[in-house]
Design an enzyme around this catalytic site. Structure first.
Site, PDB file in Angstrom:
ATOM      1  N   GLU A  19      41.209  46.026  41.103  1.00  0.00           N
ATOM      2  CA  GLU A  19      40.135  46.944  40.757  1.00  0.00           C
ATOM      3  C   GLU A  19      40.650  48.191  40.058  1.00  0.00           C
ATOM      4  O   GLU A  19      41.756  48.663  40.325  1.00  0.00           O
ATOM      5  CB  GLU A  19      39.370  47.365  42.019  1.00  0.00           C
ATOM      6  CG  GLU A  19      38.627  46.241  42.695  1.00  0.00           C
ATOM      7  CD  GLU A  19      37.814  46.713  43.902  1.00  0.00           C
ATOM      8  OE1 GLU A  19      37.209  45.859  44.570  1.00  0.00           O
ATOM      9  OE2 GLU A  19      37.777  47.938  44.160  1.00  0.00           O
ATOM     10  N   ASP A  35      37.591  40.015  48.519  1.00  0.00           N
ATOM     11  CA  ASP A  35      37.808  40.817  49.721  1.00  0.00           C
ATOM     12  C   ASP A  35      36.470  41.229  50.342  1.00  0.00           C
ATOM     13  O   ASP A  35      36.435  41.835  51.413  1.00  0.00           O
ATOM     14  CB  ASP A  35      38.692  42.027  49.447  1.00  0.00           C
ATOM     15  CG  ASP A  35      38.155  42.953  48.372  1.00  0.00           C
ATOM     16  OD1 ASP A  35      37.047  42.719  47.853  1.00  0.00           O
ATOM     17  OD2 ASP A  35      38.854  43.935  48.037  1.00  0.00           O
ATOM     18  N   LYS A  68      42.836  39.239  41.067  1.00  0.00           N
ATOM     19  CA  LYS A  68      41.934  40.282  40.568  1.00  0.00           C
ATOM     20  C   LYS A  68      42.281  41.604  41.227  1.00  0.00           C
ATOM     21  O   LYS A  68      42.548  41.660  42.430  1.00  0.00           O
ATOM     22  CB  LYS A  68      40.471  39.925  40.854  1.00  0.00           C
ATOM     23  CG  LYS A  68      39.474  40.976  40.334  1.00  0.00           C
ATOM     24  CD  LYS A  68      38.032  40.474  40.405  1.00  0.00           C
ATOM     25  CE  LYS A  68      37.459  40.464  41.791  1.00  0.00           C
ATOM     26  NZ  LYS A  68      37.322  41.850  42.364  1.00  0.00           N
ATOM     27  N   GLU A 108      30.734  45.443  37.483  1.00  0.00           N
ATOM     28  CA  GLU A 108      29.803  45.501  38.611  1.00  0.00           C
ATOM     29  C   GLU A 108      28.928  46.742  38.554  1.00  0.00           C
ATOM     30  O   GLU A 108      29.430  47.857  38.372  1.00  0.00           O
ATOM     31  CB  GLU A 108      30.568  45.470  39.934  1.00  0.00           C
ATOM     32  CG  GLU A 108      29.663  45.464  41.155  1.00  0.00           C
ATOM     33  CD  GLU A 108      30.375  45.155  42.452  1.00  0.00           C
ATOM     34  OE1 GLU A 108      29.706  45.171  43.503  1.00  0.00           O
ATOM     35  OE2 GLU A 108      31.601  44.882  42.420  1.00  0.00           O
ATOM     36  N   ASP A 128      41.363  38.005  45.272  1.00  0.00           N
ATOM     37  CA  ASP A 128      41.371  39.469  45.227  1.00  0.00           C
ATOM     38  C   ASP A 128      42.649  40.039  45.840  1.00  0.00           C
ATOM     39  O   ASP A 128      43.037  39.648  46.959  1.00  0.00           O
ATOM     40  CB  ASP A 128      40.187  40.030  46.027  1.00  0.00           C
ATOM     41  CG  ASP A 128      38.966  40.282  45.170  1.00  0.00           C
ATOM     42  OD1 ASP A 128      39.086  40.296  43.930  1.00  0.00           O
ATOM     43  OD2 ASP A 128      37.886  40.477  45.746  1.00  0.00           O
TER      44      ASP A 128
END
Length: 272
Positions: A123, A53, A121, A190, A92
Site C-alpha cells: 500500500e 489482509d 501487493k 480504492e 498482501d
C-alpha cells in the site's frame, strides 16, 4: 464456468493478464482466504484471488487490518494456493512487513511467494516506488494500492473517499505513474471519485483494479464476504450482494464475474 472447464483452463500468468488488459477484457478479482473458497472461485472463473489482509476484519474479527501479521498472511496464502488451479494469486504484505526497509520487504515478499503467491501487493505511494523497483528487479511481481489504504486508516482519519480535491488527486496521479515506472505490474485503486479512477486507468499501461473507483477501471475487486452478503452492519456504497437470485455461492460468483466482464458492475449507484 463448469468445474471441467475450470480444470481445462490454462493457469493465468502475468503475460495473460497483460493480454487481457491490452484487449480490453475486464479482470475479475475477489478476496479469498482458504482452500475451499479458492476452489469455488477458480471454478467460477475468477481471474485473480487476492489473499487480502482484510482477513483481519473478515475472519479474525479485528477492527482494522493493522494487527494482521506476516505469519497470518503466509498461512492463508498457502491455504488458497492449495485450493487453486488456474487463478492468479496476489498476497498482501501486511502492515509492518515492508515499511522498515527494502530488504525487509524482500524478506517478507519471499515468505508469501514461497507460500504460493504469484504476486505481492503493498500500500501507498511516494516512498514505496523504490521498494517496488527493488522487488521487481529481484523477480517478484508487485501490485500497488492507492486511494484508501486501510493500513493507514488512522493517518487518513478513517475510511474516507480519497482524491476529492485537486491537490490530492494530482498527488495520486503522480504516485500511480511512479509505481508503474518502478515496475509495478498492477494497481488497485480504492474509494475514489469515478472520474479520477477513469483518468488514472487511461493514463497507465498496467491493469488498474478498482474497488469503489468506477466502472472504467481495468477490472474490479470486492471482499468475498461482502459480495456474498455475509458481512453485517453498514456496507460501503461500492458493495453489491450477488447472492439474491443465485442458487449457490458458485452461481453468485459467476454472476459477479459476468457483471464485471460486461461492465454492468459497478453501476452508477456504486460510485462516488
Amino acid at each position: 464456468m463448469s468445474e471441467q472447464a475450470s480444470s481445462a483452463r490454462k493457469p493465468l500468468t502475468l503475460h495473460r493478464l497483460r493480454e487481457m488488459h491490452a484487449a480490453g477484457e475486464k479482470i475479475a478479482m475477489l478476496t479469498c482466504y482458504d482452500a475451499s473458497f479458492a476452489r469455488v472461485l477458480d471454478t467460477a472463473g475468477v481471474d485473480c484471488l487476492l489473499v487480502g489482509d482484510s482477513l483481519g476484519m473478515v475472519l479474525q474479527g479485528l477492527g482494522s487490518t493493522v494487527p494482521v501479521t506476516l505469519q497470518d498472511m503466509a498461512y492463508h496464502t498457502a491455504c488458497v494456493a492449495r485450493g487453486n488451479r488456474g487463478a492468479w494469486v496476489v498476497g498482501d504484505l501486511p502492515f509492518g512487513s515492508y515499511q522498515e526497509s527494502k530488504e525487509q520487504a524482500l524478506r517478507s515478499a519471499t515468505v508469501l511467494m514461497q507460500a504460493g503467491a504469484h504476486m505481492v501487493k503493498l500500500e501507498g505511494g511516494g516512498w514505496t516506488a523504490e521498494t517496488v523497483r527493488f522487488l521487481v528487479q529481484r523477480g517478484i511481481p508487485v501490485c500497488g494500492h492507492l486511494g484508501l489504504t486501510p493500513q493507514s486508516v488512522h493517518a487518513l482519519g478513517g475510511y474516507r473517499i480519497q482524491g476529492r480535491d485537486e491537490d490530492s488527486a494530482a498527488l495520486l496521479r503522480q504516485h500511480a505513474r511512479e509505481l508503474q515506472d518502478a515496475g509495478a505490474s498492477m494497481l488497485v485503486l480504492e474509494l475514489l471519485p469515478a472520474a479520477l479512477g477513469a483518468e488514472v486507468t487511461a493514463a497507465l499501461q498496467i491493469p488498474v483494479i478498482g474497488i469503489g473507483a468506477g466502472v472504467q477501471c481495468s477490472g474490479q475487486v470486492l471482499v468475498l464476504h461482502d459480495m456474498l452478503g455475509l458481512t453485517s452492519g453498514r456496507l460501503p456504497r461500492f458493495v453489491r450482494n450477488f447472492m439474491p437470485d443465485s442458487d449457490s455461492i458458485e452461481a453468485a460468483v459467476r454472476r459477479y464475474v459476468g457483471a464485471v466482464k460486461e461492465q454492468s458492475f459497478p453501476g452508477p449507484e456504486h460510485g462516488y
